[in-house]
Design a protein around this motif. Structure first.
Motif, PDB file in Angstrom:
ATOM      1  N   HIS A  95      14.420  11.740  -4.933  1.00 53.43           N
ATOM      2  CA  HIS A  95      14.031  10.761  -6.056  1.00 53.43           C
ATOM      3  C   HIS A  95      12.951  10.006  -5.761  1.00 53.43           C
ATOM      4  O   HIS A  95      12.851   9.364  -4.878  1.00 53.43           O
ATOM      5  CB  HIS A  95      15.158  10.077  -6.680  1.00 53.43           C
ATOM      6  CG  HIS A  95      14.864   9.153  -7.924  1.00 53.43           C
ATOM      7  ND1 HIS A  95      14.696   9.910  -9.099  1.00 53.43           N
ATOM      8  CD2 HIS A  95      14.755   8.023  -8.007  1.00 53.43           C
ATOM      9  CE1 HIS A  95      14.285   8.908 -10.039  1.00 53.43           C
ATOM     10  NE2 HIS A  95      14.428   7.840  -9.340  1.00 53.43           N
ATOM     11  N   SER A  96      11.915   9.756  -6.724  1.00 54.62           N
ATOM     12  CA  SER A  96      10.924   8.709  -6.519  1.00 54.62           C
ATOM     13  C   SER A  96      10.422   8.445  -8.103  1.00 54.62           C
ATOM     14  O   SER A  96      10.354   9.395  -8.897  1.00 54.62           O
ATOM     15  CB  SER A  96       9.676   9.228  -5.927  1.00 54.62           C
ATOM     16  OG  SER A  96       8.823   8.262  -5.705  1.00 54.62           O
ATOM     17  N   CYS A  97      10.271   7.166  -8.484  1.00 56.38           N
ATOM     18  CA  CYS A  97       9.969   6.835  -9.558  1.00 56.38           C
ATOM     19  C   CYS A  97       8.833   5.846  -9.691  1.00 56.38           C
ATOM     20  O   CYS A  97       9.252   4.764  -9.084  1.00 56.38           O
ATOM     21  CB  CYS A  97      11.138   6.646 -10.492  1.00 56.38           C
ATOM     22  SG  CYS A  97      10.960   6.383 -12.248  1.00 56.38           S
ATOM     23  N   GLY A  98       7.714   6.059 -10.487  1.00 59.94           N
ATOM     24  CA  GLY A  98       6.793   5.018 -10.267  1.00 59.94           C
ATOM     25  C   GLY A  98       7.129   3.792 -11.510  1.00 59.94           C
ATOM     26  O   GLY A  98       7.891   4.102 -11.985  1.00 59.94           O
ATOM     27  N   ARG A  99       6.254   2.729 -11.542  1.00 59.88           N
ATOM     28  CA  ARG A  99       6.404   1.748 -12.223  1.00 59.88           C
ATOM     29  C   ARG A  99       6.631   2.252 -13.780  1.00 59.88           C
ATOM     30  O   ARG A  99       7.296   1.517 -14.765  1.00 59.88           O
ATOM     31  CB  ARG A  99       5.369   0.724 -12.286  1.00 59.88           C
ATOM     32  CG  ARG A  99       5.460  -0.539 -12.857  1.00 59.88           C
ATOM     33  CD  ARG A  99       4.504  -1.730 -12.429  1.00 59.88           C
ATOM     34  NE  ARG A  99       4.613  -1.918 -11.025  1.00 59.88           N
ATOM     35  CZ  ARG A  99       5.174  -3.046 -10.652  1.00 59.88           C
ATOM     36  NH1 ARG A  99       6.450  -3.528 -11.184  1.00 59.88           N
ATOM     37  NH2 ARG A  99       5.188  -2.966  -9.226  1.00 59.88           N
ATOM     38  N   TYR A 100       5.817   3.135 -14.172  1.00 60.57           N
ATOM     39  CA  TYR A 100       5.358   3.388 -15.649  1.00 60.57           C
ATOM     40  C   TYR A 100       6.062   4.827 -16.006  1.00 60.57           C
ATOM     41  O   TYR A 100       5.916   5.271 -17.220  1.00 60.57           O
ATOM     42  CB  TYR A 100       4.148   3.462 -16.093  1.00 60.57           C
ATOM     43  CG  TYR A 100       3.308   2.121 -15.678  1.00 60.57           C
ATOM     44  CD1 TYR A 100       3.654   0.679 -16.126  1.00 60.57           C
ATOM     45  CD2 TYR A 100       2.528   2.206 -14.481  1.00 60.57           C
ATOM     46  CE1 TYR A 100       3.090  -0.237 -16.033  1.00 60.57           C
ATOM     47  CE2 TYR A 100       1.871   0.986 -14.224  1.00 60.57           C
ATOM     48  CZ  TYR A 100       2.118  -0.288 -14.610  1.00 60.57           C
ATOM     49  OH  TYR A 100       1.547  -1.566 -14.512  1.00 60.57           O
ATOM     50  N   ASP A 101       6.945   5.481 -14.937  1.00 59.32           N
ATOM     51  CA  ASP A 101       7.237   6.788 -15.267  1.00 59.32           C
ATOM     52  C   ASP A 101       8.629   7.039 -16.279  1.00 59.32           C
ATOM     53  O   ASP A 101       9.075   8.041 -16.442  1.00 59.32           O
ATOM     54  CB  ASP A 101       7.734   7.354 -13.935  1.00 59.32           C
ATOM     55  CG  ASP A 101       6.301   7.616 -13.164  1.00 59.32           C
ATOM     56  OD1 ASP A 101       5.429   7.728 -13.536  1.00 59.32           O
ATOM     57  OD2 ASP A 101       6.507   7.627 -11.834  1.00 59.32           O
ATOM     58  N   MET A 102       9.145   5.865 -16.636  1.00 57.71           N
ATOM     59  CA  MET A 102      10.196   5.854 -17.650  1.00 57.71           C
ATOM     60  C   MET A 102       9.886   5.539 -19.027  1.00 57.71           C
ATOM     61  O   MET A 102      10.779   5.633 -19.867  1.00 57.71           O
ATOM     62  CB  MET A 102      11.559   5.024 -17.184  1.00 57.71           C
ATOM     63  CG  MET A 102      12.240   5.337 -15.868  1.00 57.71           C
ATOM     64  SD  MET A 102      12.981   6.957 -15.726  1.00 57.71           S
ATOM     65  CE  MET A 102      13.985   6.817 -17.525  1.00 57.71           C
ATOM     66  N   GLN A 103       8.594   5.357 -19.229  1.00 61.58           N
ATOM     67  CA  GLN A 103       8.118   5.636 -20.759  1.00 61.58           C
ATOM     68  C   GLN A 103       8.378   6.742 -21.590  1.00 61.58           C
ATOM     69  O   GLN A 103       8.305   7.747 -20.659  1.00 61.58           O
ATOM     70  CB  GLN A 103       6.635   5.019 -20.833  1.00 61.58           C
ATOM     71  CG  GLN A 103       6.471   3.488 -20.131  1.00 61.58           C
ATOM     72  CD  GLN A 103       4.942   3.398 -20.040  1.00 61.58           C
ATOM     73  OE1 GLN A 103       4.174   4.132 -20.604  1.00 61.58           O
ATOM     74  NE2 GLN A 103       4.643   2.152 -19.586  1.00 61.58           N
ATOM     75  N   PRO A 104       8.803   6.684 -22.495  1.00 65.19           N
ATOM     76  CA  PRO A 104       8.745   5.437 -23.435  1.00 65.19           C
ATOM     77  C   PRO A 104      10.106   4.719 -23.418  1.00 65.19           C
ATOM     78  O   PRO A 104      10.302   3.777 -24.455  1.00 65.19           O
ATOM     79  CB  PRO A 104       8.632   6.195 -24.751  1.00 65.19           C
ATOM     80  CG  PRO A 104       9.291   7.621 -24.665  1.00 65.19           C
ATOM     81  CD  PRO A 104       9.072   7.892 -23.249  1.00 65.19           C
TER      82      PRO A 104
ATOM     83  N   GLU B 141       8.384  -0.876 -18.045  1.00 66.72           N
ATOM     84  CA  GLU B 141       8.080  -0.902 -16.570  1.00 66.72           C
ATOM     85  C   GLU B 141       9.586  -0.799 -15.939  1.00 66.72           C
ATOM     86  O   GLU B 141      10.432  -1.570 -16.305  1.00 66.72           O
ATOM     87  CB  GLU B 141       7.369  -2.098 -16.199  1.00 66.72           C
ATOM     88  CG  GLU B 141       6.048  -2.193 -16.767  1.00 66.72           C
ATOM     89  CD  GLU B 141       5.199  -3.511 -16.276  1.00 66.72           C
ATOM     90  OE1 GLU B 141       5.425  -3.913 -15.221  1.00 66.72           O
ATOM     91  OE2 GLU B 141       4.320  -3.894 -17.105  1.00 66.72           O
ATOM     92  N   ILE B 142       9.566  -0.305 -14.561  1.00 64.10           N
ATOM     93  CA  ILE B 142      10.552  -0.603 -13.758  1.00 64.10           C
ATOM     94  C   ILE B 142      10.077  -1.006 -12.501  1.00 64.10           C
ATOM     95  O   ILE B 142       9.067  -0.714 -12.231  1.00 64.10           O
ATOM     96  CB  ILE B 142      11.589   0.668 -13.762  1.00 64.10           C
ATOM     97  CG1 ILE B 142      10.934   1.963 -13.271  1.00 64.10           C
ATOM     98  CG2 ILE B 142      12.172   1.121 -15.052  1.00 64.10           C
ATOM     99  CD1 ILE B 142      11.632   2.931 -12.707  1.00 64.10           C
ATOM    100  N   GLU B 143      10.929  -1.414 -11.526  1.00 61.78           N
ATOM    101  CA  GLU B 143      10.639  -1.468 -10.344  1.00 61.78           C
ATOM    102  C   GLU B 143      10.329  -0.281  -9.480  1.00 61.78           C
ATOM    103  O   GLU B 143      11.127   0.759  -9.620  1.00 61.78           O
ATOM    104  CB  GLU B 143      11.533  -2.302  -9.411  1.00 61.78           C
ATOM    105  CG  GLU B 143      11.602  -2.627  -7.993  1.00 61.78           C
ATOM    106  CD  GLU B 143      10.167  -4.034  -8.106  1.00 61.78           C
ATOM    107  OE1 GLU B 143       9.649  -3.920  -6.909  1.00 61.78           O
ATOM    108  OE2 GLU B 143      10.169  -4.602  -8.940  1.00 61.78           O
ATOM    109  N   PRO B 144       9.286  -0.047  -8.746  1.00 66.05           N
ATOM    110  CA  PRO B 144       8.951   1.149  -8.330  1.00 66.05           C
ATOM    111  C   PRO B 144      10.170   1.852  -7.290  1.00 66.05           C
ATOM    112  O   PRO B 144      10.661   0.848  -6.586  1.00 66.05           O
ATOM    113  CB  PRO B 144       7.630   1.117  -7.616  1.00 66.05           C
ATOM    114  CG  PRO B 144       7.112   0.023  -8.444  1.00 66.05           C
ATOM    115  CD  PRO B 144       8.292  -0.700  -8.878  1.00 66.05           C
ATOM    116  N   GLN B 145      10.282   2.865  -7.167  1.00 66.20           N
ATOM    117  CA  GLN B 145      11.428   3.540  -6.344  1.00 66.20           C
ATOM    118  C   GLN B 145      10.770   4.746  -5.644  1.00 66.20           C
ATOM    119  O   GLN B 145      10.573   5.834  -6.041  1.00 66.20           O
ATOM    120  CB  GLN B 145      12.698   4.268  -7.347  1.00 66.20           C
ATOM    121  CG  GLN B 145      13.259   3.105  -8.137  1.00 66.20           C
ATOM    122  CD  GLN B 145      14.148   3.806  -9.345  1.00 66.20           C
ATOM    123  OE1 GLN B 145      14.175   4.931  -9.153  1.00 66.20           O
ATOM    124  NE2 GLN B 145      14.753   3.095  -9.948  1.00 66.20           N
ATOM    125  N   VAL B 146      10.629   4.397  -4.329  1.00 68.13           N
ATOM    126  CA  VAL B 146       9.822   5.361  -3.329  1.00 68.13           C
ATOM    127  C   VAL B 146      11.051   6.315  -2.758  1.00 68.13           C
ATOM    128  O   VAL B 146      10.698   7.654  -2.540  1.00 68.13           O
ATOM    129  CB  VAL B 146       9.312   4.632  -2.216  1.00 68.13           C
ATOM    130  CG1 VAL B 146       8.631   5.698  -1.159  1.00 68.13           C
ATOM    131  CG2 VAL B 146       8.228   3.607  -2.742  1.00 68.13           C
TER     132      VAL B 146
END
Length: 263
Positions: A218-227, A231-236
């Motif tokens: 799993h990895s999720c960038g700051r804007y990847d849960m839009q819409p 913003e979320i805290e980035p998850q490397v």
């Protein structure tokens, strides 16, 4: 120029979908692929380039809700039956859709609970497993449970990831396991309270070929849960973990039919 020409390995890298940092993962995988001079890689975001898949020796996928059409599925089956190898990571085993009224989970408003019906059975059968749901993201330890070269001598390692719950399809060899129990926030399926081994790496043989599924990734960038959230805290996730990257190096050598464990 003298001597016999060294055959190159044709790799197809499919990265796309939603809710993950596909750019980070693409960079990491291309860096690892680039360590092997014999591998030549085509990058795409879905399975529509069926000629590239038909010509490939090695398929790597990091996707969510991305599946081949009927013709593409036939080509994927032929690819495996003919000896191709498929490295599928994390969401590549997942089909998700939203069910029921809006819900708020951890500050994220979703259009419904996340459901994982079996909408792509032919694909999941070729992969050898299917994603059902996951617990909340957390640290957990992954243990090798096989002497297969992919994991032989690899020490247990910790990841901060989504603890996946999988359904196995057909005969498979489990290479890595973890143990965890708990709720599955936002998912239709759950909670998962039985303390049993949870597969983290599944090797499934099909014809002369093989599919290797790795659940962590799993990895999720700051804007990847839009819409759903701005913003979320980035998850490397595990993409900076030396142990996880070593596992991927082995998987790439395996996929290219090179000797696993040799630099």
């Amino acid at each position: 120029m003298t001597g016999e020409a060294v055959a190159t390995v044709r790799a197809m890298l499919v990265i796309g979908g939603g809710y993950h940092d596909f750019d980070l993962v693409r960079r990491r995988l291309l860096d690892l692929l680039g360590e092997q001079e014999r591998i030549r890689t085509i990058c795409t975001h879905d399975f529509r380039d069926q000629d590239a898949l038909a010509a490939a020796n090695f398929l790597i996928t990091y996707t969510t809700n991305i599946f081949p059409d009927a013709q593409g599925l036939r080509i994927l089956e032929q690819f495996l039956a003919g000896g191709g190898r498929w490295l599928a990571i994390h969401g590549s085993a997942a089909y998700i859709e939203f069910s029921g009224p809006e819900v708020e989970i951890g500050g994220i408003r979703l259009p419904g609970l996340t459901d994982t019906p079996d909408r792509h059975p032919g694909y999941m059968d070729l992969l050898g497993c299917r994603f059902l749901s996951h617990l909340a993201r957390q640290p957990f330890t992954v243990h090798p449970v096989s002497d297969h070269p992919l994991v032989a001598g690899l020490p247990p390692f910790e990841v901060v990831d989504e603890p996946y719950i999988l359904e196995l399809r057909g005969e498979s060899e489990i290479l890595l396991e973890s143990r965890y129990t708990g709720e599955a926030p936002g998912y239709v399926k759950g909670p998962w309270l039985e303390d049993v081994p949870r597969p983290q790496a599944v090797l499934h043989r099909h014809g002369a070929g093989e599919a290797l599924f790795l659940a962590p990734g799993h990895s999720c960038g700051r804007y990847d849960m839009q819409p759903f959230i701005a913003e979320i805290e980035p998850q490397v996730g595990p993409w900076d973990s030396p142990a996880y990257l070593e596992l991927l190096r082995r998987a790439i050598r395996w996929g290219a039919h090179l000797t696993v464990g040799v630099p």
